[in-house]
Design an enzyme around this catalytic site. Structure first.
Site, PDB file in Angstrom:
ATOM      1  N   HIS A  50       3.000   2.974  36.494  1.00  0.00           N
ATOM      2  CA  HIS A  50       3.976   3.374  37.514  1.00  0.00           C
ATOM      3  C   HIS A  50       5.075   4.183  36.826  1.00  0.00           C
ATOM      4  O   HIS A  50       5.541   3.818  35.757  1.00  0.00           O
ATOM      5  CB  HIS A  50       4.554   2.139  38.218  1.00  0.00           C
ATOM      6  CG  HIS A  50       3.571   1.437  39.111  1.00  0.00           C
ATOM      7  ND1 HIS A  50       3.541   1.616  40.471  1.00  0.00           N
ATOM      8  CD2 HIS A  50       2.567   0.587  38.828  1.00  0.00           C
ATOM      9  CE1 HIS A  50       2.563   0.896  40.994  1.00  0.00           C
ATOM     10  NE2 HIS A  50       1.945   0.254  40.019  1.00  0.00           N
ATOM     11  N   ARG A  62       7.706   1.153  42.428  1.00  0.00           N
ATOM     12  CA  ARG A  62       7.391   0.123  43.414  1.00  0.00           C
ATOM     13  C   ARG A  62       7.722  -1.244  42.831  1.00  0.00           C
ATOM     14  O   ARG A  62       7.485  -1.489  41.658  1.00  0.00           O
ATOM     15  CB  ARG A  62       5.902   0.236  43.731  1.00  0.00           C
ATOM     16  CG  ARG A  62       5.353  -0.833  44.609  1.00  0.00           C
ATOM     17  CD  ARG A  62       3.897  -0.563  44.949  1.00  0.00           C
ATOM     18  NE  ARG A  62       3.737  -0.002  46.293  1.00  0.00           N
ATOM     19  CZ  ARG A  62       2.731   0.768  46.666  1.00  0.00           C
ATOM     20  NH1 ARG A  62       1.811   1.108  45.815  1.00  0.00           N
ATOM     21  NH2 ARG A  62       2.650   1.202  47.906  1.00  0.00           N
ATOM     22  N   HIS A  78       6.659  -5.086  43.153  1.00  0.00           N
ATOM     23  CA  HIS A  78       5.615  -5.921  43.738  1.00  0.00           C
ATOM     24  C   HIS A  78       6.152  -7.318  44.034  1.00  0.00           C
ATOM     25  O   HIS A  78       7.072  -7.795  43.361  1.00  0.00           O
ATOM     26  CB  HIS A  78       4.423  -6.010  42.783  1.00  0.00           C
ATOM     27  CG  HIS A  78       3.705  -4.707  42.602  1.00  0.00           C
ATOM     28  ND1 HIS A  78       4.118  -3.760  41.702  1.00  0.00           N
ATOM     29  CD2 HIS A  78       2.614  -4.196  43.230  1.00  0.00           C
ATOM     30  CE1 HIS A  78       3.305  -2.715  41.769  1.00  0.00           C
ATOM     31  NE2 HIS A  78       2.388  -2.953  42.687  1.00  0.00           N
ATOM     32  N   GLU A 104      -8.553 -11.831  42.178  1.00  0.00           N
ATOM     33  CA  GLU A 104      -9.209 -12.885  42.944  1.00  0.00           C
ATOM     34  C   GLU A 104     -10.359 -13.516  42.166  1.00  0.00           C
ATOM     35  O   GLU A 104     -10.941 -12.900  41.287  1.00  0.00           O
ATOM     36  CB  GLU A 104      -9.796 -12.311  44.243  1.00  0.00           C
ATOM     37  CG  GLU A 104      -8.815 -11.692  45.182  1.00  0.00           C
ATOM     38  CD  GLU A 104      -8.179 -10.430  44.632  1.00  0.00           C
ATOM     39  OE1 GLU A 104      -8.893  -9.604  44.029  1.00  0.00           O
ATOM     40  OE2 GLU A 104      -6.955 -10.286  44.798  1.00  0.00           O
TER      41      GLU A 104
END
Ligand code: 8IG
Length: 277
Positions: A71, A92, A94, A193
């Site tokens: 970023h 950004r 998070h 995940e």
């Protein structure tokens, strides 16, 4: 809104001050469109037009340089060929960084305060749909917010029908008819995940998994912005691809795809500008 008392802690007040600081630093009073750059989209904004100002994020109220590699950590004012101005947000926050949802959606609220009517949210994300490969950009058609939080508080019952504007998706597909679309599921992260969680998301109707965009889109709609969501599929989600996930791999496929993303983003944003005016 009129009943709210605006202290200096108020997130909308902070966004107003950020927008004022951007106007001061750039000499540009109004930015008609704003773009948040996610993983893989870093250089995409270079194609938009002439950079008028590039400001380190920490110099603007409420922003902090992102700790995430990949970023840029700056806010840019870009003049496009049609004379409209784009606000390019390369910083950004998070949700997993732990500064709360107001920090997460500060860029979106600043965009609205800076005069934007369209918010383009880009991200790098995991892909679940059959046939997708790493490096392919896709449109976000809708989302499932699995963070268990909202960026809004109080009795703000905002309608989220057509949150990811059909009009803007159609327009993007006029430029690139090969763009597929899918439902974005936001998880809190920062861990990826498990394969079982990926199966769960698939069963729920998710096609894209990420850690950023749903909360920002909700705040964008609340702020009156029309939203276009673009995901770069940087990896196939865990259990869908062979072997484990690495952030390096994610960055790599982002880099590889940037040659296609830049022209795509520029053409879509310019087209939005043409339609607006
Ligand atoms: I880049 O596979 C990127 N961001 N949750 N899962 C989630 N976020 C991501 C992924 C992914 N890839």
């Amino acid at each position: 809104m009129t009943y709210t008392s605006h202290s200096s802690q108020d997130p909308f007040d902070l966004a107003r001050r950020a927008a004022d600081a951007i106007a001061d630093a750039s000499g540009v009073a109004r930015h008609q469109i704003a773009i948040t750059l996610g993983s893989g989209w870093k250089t995409a904004a270079d194609h938009l037009g002439e950079t008028i100002a590039e400001i380190p994020a920490h110099e603007i109220p409420g922003f902090r340089a992102s700790k995430v590699v990949g970023h840029s950590g700056t806010i840019r004012s870009v003049r496009m060929t049609d004379g409209a101005h784009a606000l390019v947000i390369g910083a950004r926050n998070h949700y997993y960084e732990g500064h709360g949802t107001d920090a997460v959606v500060h860029g979106v609220r600043t965009a609205a305060a800076a005069g934007a009517s369209v918010m383009v949210l880009t991200n790098g994300a995991g892909g679940l749909k059959h046939g997708w490969t790493a490096g392919v950009p896709v449109l976000i058609s809708d989302h499932i917010n699995l963070t268990a939080v909202s960026p809004l508080t109080g009795a703000t019952f905002v309608d989220l029908t057509d949150l990811y504007s059909q009009r803007l998706r159609d327009l993007a597909r006029e430029i690139d008819p090969s763009l597929d679309e899918g439902v974005y599921a936001q998880l809190p992260g920062p861990h990826y995940e498990t394969p079982a969680e990926v199966r769960m998301v698939k069963a729920l109707g998710g096609d894209i998994i990420g850690m950023s965009t749903a909360l920002e889109a909700i705040a964008a709609r609340h702020a009156g912005l029309e939203v276009l969501g673009l995901s770069l599929i940087t990896n196939l989600a865990a259990g869908i691809q062979d072997g484990p996930l690495s952030h390096e791999e994610v960055l790599e496929s982002g880099n590889d795809a940037e040659a296609r993303l830049g022209p795509l983003l520029a053409r879509v944003v310019r087209r939005i500008g043409e339609i607006r005016s």
